[in-house]
Design a protein around this motif. Structure first.
Motif, PDB file in Angstrom:
ATOM      1  N   ILE A 211       0.857  -1.183   0.000  1.00 20.91           N
ATOM      2  CA  ILE A 211       0.000   0.000   0.000  1.00 20.91           C
ATOM      3  C   ILE A 211       0.896   1.237   0.000  1.00 20.91           C
ATOM      4  O   ILE A 211       1.873   1.312   0.751  1.00 20.91           O
ATOM      5  CB  ILE A 211      -0.917   0.022   1.235  1.00 20.91           C
TER       6      ILE A 211
ATOM      7  N   CYS B 165      -4.633  -3.126  -0.693  1.00 19.89           N
ATOM      8  CA  CYS B 165      -5.711  -2.387  -0.022  1.00 19.89           C
ATOM      9  C   CYS B 165      -6.866  -3.310   0.367  1.00 19.89           C
ATOM     10  O   CYS B 165      -7.616  -3.038   1.302  1.00 19.89           O
ATOM     11  CB  CYS B 165      -6.235  -1.284  -0.923  1.00 19.89           C
TER      12      CYS B 165
ATOM     13  N   ARG C  70     -18.749   0.947   1.195  1.00 22.19           N
ATOM     14  CA  ARG C  70     -17.306   1.093   1.036  1.00 22.19           C
ATOM     15  C   ARG C  70     -16.603  -0.266   0.936  1.00 22.19           C
ATOM     16  O   ARG C  70     -15.656  -0.447   0.192  1.00 22.19           O
ATOM     17  CB  ARG C  70     -16.750   1.895   2.216  1.00 22.19           C
TER      18      ARG C  70
ATOM     19  N   ASN D 236     -10.371   2.702   7.500  1.00 25.21           N
ATOM     20  CA  ASN D 236     -10.637   4.087   7.884  1.00 25.21           C
ATOM     21  C   ASN D 236     -11.991   4.618   7.441  1.00 25.21           C
ATOM     22  O   ASN D 236     -12.351   5.740   7.783  1.00 25.21           O
ATOM     23  CB  ASN D 236      -9.525   4.970   7.321  1.00 25.21           C
TER      24      ASN D 236
ATOM     25  N   SER E 233      -5.335  -2.411   5.661  1.00 31.40           N
ATOM     26  CA  SER E 233      -5.449  -1.023   5.188  1.00 31.40           C
ATOM     27  C   SER E 233      -4.293  -0.159   5.664  1.00 31.40           C
ATOM     28  O   SER E 233      -3.595  -0.492   6.618  1.00 31.40           O
ATOM     29  CB  SER E 233      -6.754  -0.351   5.630  1.00 31.40           C
TER      30      SER E 233
HETATM   31  S1  SF4 Z   1      -7.580   3.968   2.431  1.00 29.77           S
HETATM   32 FE1  SF4 Z   1      -7.763   1.849   1.792  1.00 29.77          FE
HETATM   33  S2  SF4 Z   1      -7.860   2.009  -0.429  1.00 29.77           S
HETATM   34 FE2  SF4 Z   1      -7.023   3.955   0.287  1.00 29.77          FE
HETATM   35  S3  SF4 Z   1      -4.785   3.663   0.262  1.00 29.77           S
HETATM   36 FE3  SF4 Z   1      -5.519   3.110   2.298  1.00 29.77          FE
HETATM   37  S4  SF4 Z   1      -5.805   0.904   2.201  1.00 29.77           S
HETATM   38 FE4  SF4 Z   1      -5.737   1.633   0.115  1.00 29.77          FE
END
Ligand code: SF4
Lengths: 204, 475
Positions: B116, B416, B444, B438, B355
């Motif tokens: 990520i 992600c 989502r 988050n 995440s």
């Molecule tokens: S919020 Fe979720 S989708 Fe966005 S960069 Fe972080 S892990 Fe990836």
């Protein structure tokens, strides 16, 4: 970028607060490498049922709001992710301005760079516009960017704030990349006098 | 002796990057030190460069990774992570082509440094104090944990930075979030930030940059600080910052892109000048006391709808403001939860550990601490998704993967994953997930899915019992 000078059009009301970019365009539609074609999936999960049929109670599906170019939305529109797919989807659907009491920072920046005008008004004005568009969906208002005003059918005008540079760029269709490119001498001068903080090609 | 007016951390980083100052009618031109790129928000920016015949001005300040649309499925017999979705495959291929054409390094799916985008910057030592860092992703705020000014941008701005290494920006205001005192055992950085957002609301920081200060922030490790800065955007701020200190320097030291030898000593000397001067003022300030915080959890459809885990869901009838009442009613309706209902004991279907908020090694250690010697409850699906290939290898070296597997959890490849549900990992309609990510926005984590946001400890405890549980009862 397309210029934005004045717009006279009807409104479609979406009286919901905190409409986030995941609602504007859900993430599963972000696998595209284009800007176009997103309008059909604008508000996809609110607009269509599980079988993909339009939900009759969703304002964008109602006959009286077809052709509206101005979206009315609750407070803090466009919060959440930085996806520019959100303004691309709104524009793709045919919208040219959004009126709300507040816009999330990244969304506002993204909208302005695509000729989509975010208009910030106070709570009372927004409520009044919601009422006007609900009572008579054919009500048209005029947004004039040069004078930063919204004119209601009864002739009353309200002013709205907008950042001076964004206004200039929108009125003249100036694209900000061109403006930045003109600053190349200053950028080069900055680089000459500042240490290189990172070089991703060469681990230390 | 010269004396300049006292400045905040933000002021110092901003001032050092101004190429042309802000005027009444024009924003400042701000120099960007590090530009991180991923597959979802960059293709249209590269197309724009191509249309205009422009090059990437500083490929040496630019790094790309694959993370959002990447599958996290286990590798096949050939060691390859299979991409089942044709559009995702095309998008990833497009990133590879763009990076090759424009000379940008790219961490490809499954390669040793991939992960990520907000996990790899810090772990490579690319993220350093005092820098400006941008990415086409709102959680770029994560990097502010190092005392960098880091914020998310849209795709048009990605093109601006690719072409000029600069951005047009109006100076934001500053907002001090001071967290005094010490956290009680079992209360974590995630709980601090959920409490902050519950207090100020998801638009409380609009137009501002947060600086997190106070004893509780100073005593967090870098990963905890990253968790907090990560969710600054969830409080409406584009960026959040923490002043660099010895904890920061120890974390950065020795990483692949960190300065070395004399250059390191010089860098640290400069970084020590960054913290906010005594007497500098912020446009706004709030203070929380960490010692009064409990583990936090969300019940609604935005990250501001959070409560201490033992409290009951608020009743819309108690809210005076009409549109706020309607927003809460809409959220509870979507979540199929009742006003006044306790969250403790609420059934969940899926547990997601991962995440850019909580997928680093200390997060995985926390989850493993709860799961060690225990089993994931019957009928519960638990995904553990490391933030990067490096985190994955580290966790495997420590035997954490074994703890997760033996407990019955899925141990996945880095990405992600279910945070954004565009890569095959997603909830089914109506399912409840407890997630360390988050965002709990409608859909989502998959169309019709319902999300409770919480810390890795709280999420792991729910995996064991199948219900929302106070992890502190399990130590
Ligand atoms: S919020 Fe979720 S989708 Fe966005 S960069 Fe972080 S892990 Fe990836």
């Amino acid at each position: 970028m397309p210029a934005f000078t004045t717009l006279t059009g009807t409104m479609v009301p979406l009286p919901i607060e905190n409409i986030d970019t995941d609602q504007i365009i859900p993430a599963r539609f972000l696998k595209t490498t284009d800007k176009t074609g997103l309008g059909n999936n604008l508000f996809a999960d609110w607009r269509y049922d599980d079988d993909g049929n339009p939900r009759p109670d969703f304002p964008l599906n109602q006959p009286q709001y077809q052709g509206a170019q101005i979206l009315l939305a609750g407070d803090n529109f466009g919060c959440g992710s930085s996806r520019e797919h959100a303004p691309w989807a709104l524009i793709g659907y045919g919208l040219r301005a959004i009126i709300s009491t507040r816009f999330a920072d990244i969304f506002r920046n993204n909208a302005l760079k695509n000729g989509l005008l975010p208009v910030t008004v106070d709570q009372a004005t927004l409520q009044q516009l919601f009422s006007l568009s609900t009572e008579d969906p054919a009500t048209a208002i005029t947004i004039d960017l040069a004078s930063q005003t919204v004119t209601l059918p009864d002739g009353r005008t309200l002013s709205f704030p907008i950042d001076g540079f964004a206004r200039y760029c929108l009125l003249n269709g100036v694209d900000q990349l061109g403006y930045l490119m003109q600053q190349m001498p200053q950028i080069e001068a900055y680089e000459r006098t500042h240490p290189d903080r990172v070089n991703t090609l060469q681990p230390q | 002796m010269t004396s300049s007016p006292p400045r905040t951390l933000f002021d110092k980083v901003w001032d050092a990057h101004v190429v042309t100052p802000q005027q009444d009618d024009t924003p400042a031109t701000l120099y960007i030190d590090l530009h991180l790129v991923h597959e979802v928000t960059s293709p249209q920016a590269f197309s724009q460069l191509r249309e205009r015949g422009l090059r990437v001005r500083r490929p040496d300040h630019t790094l790309a990774t694959m993370d959002h649309s990447t599958p996290t499925l286990p590798r096949n017999a050939k060691g390859i992570i299979p991409i089942l979705d044709a559009m995702a495959a095309a998008q990833l291929e497009q990133l590879k082509q763009n990076c090759d054409e424009f000379g940008i390094p790219v961490y490809e799916l499954g390669s040793e440094n991939q992960g990520i985008v907000h996990v790899i910057g810090p772990e490579q030592g690319l993220t350093q104090p005092g820098m400006t860092i941008v990415c086409g992703d709102s959680h770029t705020s994560t990097h502010g944990a190092f005392g960098a000014l880091a914020f998310g941008i849209g795709t048009s701005e990605v093109a601006h930075v690719l072409a000029t290494q600069c951005l047009l920006q109006s100076r934001p205001k500053t907002f001090e979030i001071r967290v005094d005192g010490r956290l009680k055992p079992g209360v974590t950085a995630k709980d601090i930030i959920l409490a902050v957002i519950a207090r100020i609301g998801i638009d409380g920081g609009t137009g501002h940059v947060f600086e997190y200060t106070g004893e509780a922030i100073r005593s967090l490790n870098m990963e905890g600080r990253m968790t907090i800065c990560n969710m600054s955007i969830e409080g409406g701020a584009r960026a959040g910052m923490v002043a660099p200190d010895d904890t920061t320097f120890e974390y950065v030291a020795g990483r692949p892109y960190a300065p070395q030898g004399q250059a390191w000593d010089n860098a640290v000397r400069t970084w020590r000048q960054l913290p906010t001067d005594e007497g500098a003022s912020y446009d706004r300030s709030i203070t929380l006391n960490a010692s009064t915080l409990e583990p936090m959890i969300t019940y609604g459809t935005n990250p501001g709808m959070g409560i201490p885990i033992s409290e009951r869901i608020p009743d819309p009838a108690s809210i005076g403001d009409l549109s706020q009442r309607q927003a809460l009613e809409k959220a509870l309706n979507y979540m199929a939860l009742k006003p006044g209902q306790p969250l403790l004991g609420q059934k969940v279907d899926v547990v997601f550990i991962g995440s850019c908020t909580n997928s680093r090694i200390s997060d995985l250690r926390a989850a493993a601490q709860v799961l060690r010697g225990r089993r994931v409850a019957d009928g519960i699906r638990m995904l553990v998704v490391p933030g990067s290939q490096r985190v994955k290898r580290q966790a495997e070296a420590e035997g954490l993967d074994k703890i997760f597997r033996e407990a019955g959890a899925e141990w996945r490849e880095a990405g992600c994953s279910m945070c954004i549900a565009m890569n095959g990992d997603q909830l089914q309609p109506g399912q409840y997930a407890i997630s360390t990510s988050n965002r709990n926005f409608e859909g989502r984590q998959g169309k019709g899915g319902r999300t409770f946001l919480a810390s890795p400890l709280t999420a792991a405890a729910a995996a064991v019992t199948g219900r929302i549980t106070d992890a502190r009862e399990m130590f």
